[in-house]
Design an enzyme around this catalytic site. Structure first.
Site, mmCIF file in Angstrom:
data_model
loop_
_atom_site.group_PDB
_atom_site.id
_atom_site.type_symbol
_atom_site.label_atom_id
_atom_site.label_comp_id
_atom_site.label_asym_id
_atom_site.label_seq_id
_atom_site.Cartn_x
_atom_site.Cartn_y
_atom_site.Cartn_z
ATOM 1 N N GLU A 34 -9.931 -17.274 12.445
ATOM 2 C CA GLU A 34 -10.474 -16.714 11.229
ATOM 3 C C GLU A 34 -11.902 -16.159 11.518
ATOM 4 O O GLU A 34 -12.352 -15.105 11.105
ATOM 5 C CB GLU A 34 -10.527 -17.446 10.348
ATOM 6 C CG GLU A 34 -9.103 -17.733 9.514
ATOM 7 C CD GLU A 34 -8.369 -16.501 9.285
ATOM 8 O OE1 GLU A 34 -9.207 -15.545 8.757
ATOM 9 O OE2 GLU A 34 -7.033 -16.273 9.393
ATOM 10 N N CYS A 176 -1.013 -0.840 3.904
ATOM 11 C CA CYS A 176 -2.354 -0.084 2.970
ATOM 12 C C CYS A 176 -3.278 0.190 3.806
ATOM 13 O O CYS A 176 -4.392 -0.400 3.540
ATOM 14 C CB CYS A 176 -2.188 -1.016 1.757
ATOM 15 S SG CYS A 176 -3.242 -0.483 0.404
ATOM 16 N N CYS A 183 2.897 4.096 0.666
ATOM 17 C CA CYS A 183 2.921 3.385 -0.457
ATOM 18 C C CYS A 183 4.768 3.292 -0.475
ATOM 19 O O CYS A 183 5.125 2.660 -1.104
ATOM 20 C CB CYS A 183 2.488 4.576 -1.420
ATOM 21 S SG CYS A 183 0.802 4.515 -1.369
ATOM 22 N N CYS A 186 5.796 0.122 0.584
ATOM 23 C CA CYS A 186 4.803 -0.921 0.008
ATOM 24 C C CYS A 186 5.779 -1.685 -0.942
ATOM 25 O O CYS A 186 6.173 -1.372 -1.771
ATOM 26 C CB CYS A 186 3.770 -0.368 -0.566
ATOM 27 S SG CYS A 186 2.402 -1.589 -1.241
ATOM 28 N N CYS A 192 1.063 -0.830 -8.508
ATOM 29 C CA CYS A 192 -0.131 -0.209 -8.106
ATOM 30 C C CYS A 192 -0.612 1.174 -8.886
ATOM 31 O O CYS A 192 0.056 1.750 -8.884
ATOM 32 C CB CYS A 192 0.037 0.179 -6.610
ATOM 33 S SG CYS A 192 -1.322 0.916 -5.913
HETATM 34 FE FE1 SF4 Z 1 -1.667 0.355 -1.084
HETATM 35 FE FE2 SF4 Z 1 -0.955 0.727 -3.387
HETATM 36 FE FE3 SF4 Z 1 0.217 2.532 -1.662
HETATM 37 FE FE4 SF4 Z 1 0.748 -0.276 -1.822
HETATM 38 S S1 SF4 Z 1 1.251 1.414 -3.341
HETATM 39 S S2 SF4 Z 1 0.131 0.908 -0.100
HETATM 40 S S3 SF4 Z 1 -1.117 -1.067 -2.406
HETATM 41 S S4 SF4 Z 1 -1.971 2.076 -2.197
#
Ligand code: SF4
Length: 318
Positions: A34, A176, A183, A186, A192
């Site tokens: 870390e 992201c 997205c 995601c 989001c």
């Molecule tokens: Fe990032 Fe939102 Fe796209 Fe997901 S939906 S990749 S959190 S911008």
């Protein structure tokens, strides 16, 4: 399904599972990784991490090393105060163990402490490193750090906090991303706000980029046969504890050749250094200085631009 549950499920199928610091609960290894990962990408950290655990398999072994040995292994990873703090913290841990409040360790801030707590001890603690900040800032359309911390805390799941923490890190690093977030892939796209509004490029807010000040200096490079005079840099300082070239000329040094300017970028300034090769006759090394074979100096604790110049000198015939 809740935000955390979506991420946990996604991490199990699509996250990273073969990083060398995963699959252990050893707080030493987790803490080491870390600290190395602060401001540094995974691909850069992996070989350094491997070298460290090979040479120092336990915190006791790291504590028993000298600062110079630790910095030597750290050389090239940048942000050298991390290396110095690592060594200091190792001595503290070797004596009294990991403290309950991990932020008491030198070089461990709130987010790093939380990551160690989650991965090593399974504690419910929220992280907010650069990648995670970006994910949450986009999801909740805010750049306000306090609000992001509150969100980060309130989203924590009751169990599987390690997988959740890893999921946030993985999402920020692989989906992201700073530019062109994917997205469509995601797991939290339904939650989001930025995706819905097309605001991904507004978060996190671009830092005001002022031109960085320029520092110009001369690197005096005294040579004697295949030896070069190096100087231990004062601590604290940007290269504190490392070896570099003297910046003050001794009257006994005869300038023989100026080399092209070496450029290096730091977070707060740019450095332009002009190396000047010198010959030396009958001059003793100063207190913080020492003569080192060029081939050995390359492997001593030296910062990256110094190492690059030493490599060049190493290829110059006598
Ligand atoms: Fe990032 Fe939102 Fe796209 Fe997901 S939906 S990749 S959190 S911008």
């Amino acid at each position: 399904m809740k935000f955390a549950q979506k991420l946990i499920r996604w991490q199990r199928r699509h996250g990273r599972h073969d990083l060398p610091w995963q699959g252990t609960r050893d707080p030493y290894r987790i803490w080491l990784s870390e600290v190395m990962l602060q401001q540094t990408q995974v691909a850069t950290v992996i070989p350094y991490y491997r070298r460290f655990v090979e040479k120092y398999p336990t915190v006791g072994a790291l504590a028993a090393a000298t600062e110079e040995e630790v910095l030597q292994l750290w050389a090239g990873l940048g942000y050298y105060s991390r290396g110095r703090n690592l060594h200091k913290a190792a001595r503290q841990i070797a004596e009294t163990g990991f403290p309950d409040d991990l932020e008491q360790l030198p070089g461990v801030g709130r987010s790093t402490a939380a990551a160690i707590a989650a991965f090593a001890f399974g504690r419910r603690a929220a992280i907010l490193d650069g990648n995670v900040k970006r994910v949450l800032a986009r999801c909740f359309a805010t750049n306000d750090k306090d609000r992001l911390w509150i969100r980060a805390e309130s989203l924590l799941p009751r169990k599987d906090v390690e997988t959740y923490t890893q999921a946030l890190m993985d999402l920020g690093a692989t989906v992201c991303t700073r530019r062109k977030p994917q997205c469509g892939a995601c797991p939290v796209h339904e939650d989001c706000i930025s995706r819905k509004k097309g605001w991904a490029d507004r978060f996190p807010a671009a830092r005001e980029r002022k031109p960085l000040p320029l520092k110009e200096t001369t690197w005096w490079v005294p040579l004697k046969g295949r030896k070069v005079l190096m100087e231990k840099q004062p601590s604290p300082g940007i290269w504190g504890g490392l070896l570099a070239f003297p910046q003050v000329k001794h009257p006994g040094w005869m300038e023989v050749k100026r080399l092209g300017v070496v450029q290096h970028g730091f977070t707060h300034f740019r450095l332009h250094a002009t190396p000047v090769l010198c010959t030396v006759r009958g001059v003793r090394a100063g207190e913080a200085q020492r003569w080192i074979e060029i081939d050995k100096a390359i492997h001593a604790p030296v910062p990256a631009p110094v190492k690059a110049l030493l490599r060049k000198l190493g290829t110059v015939p006598n």
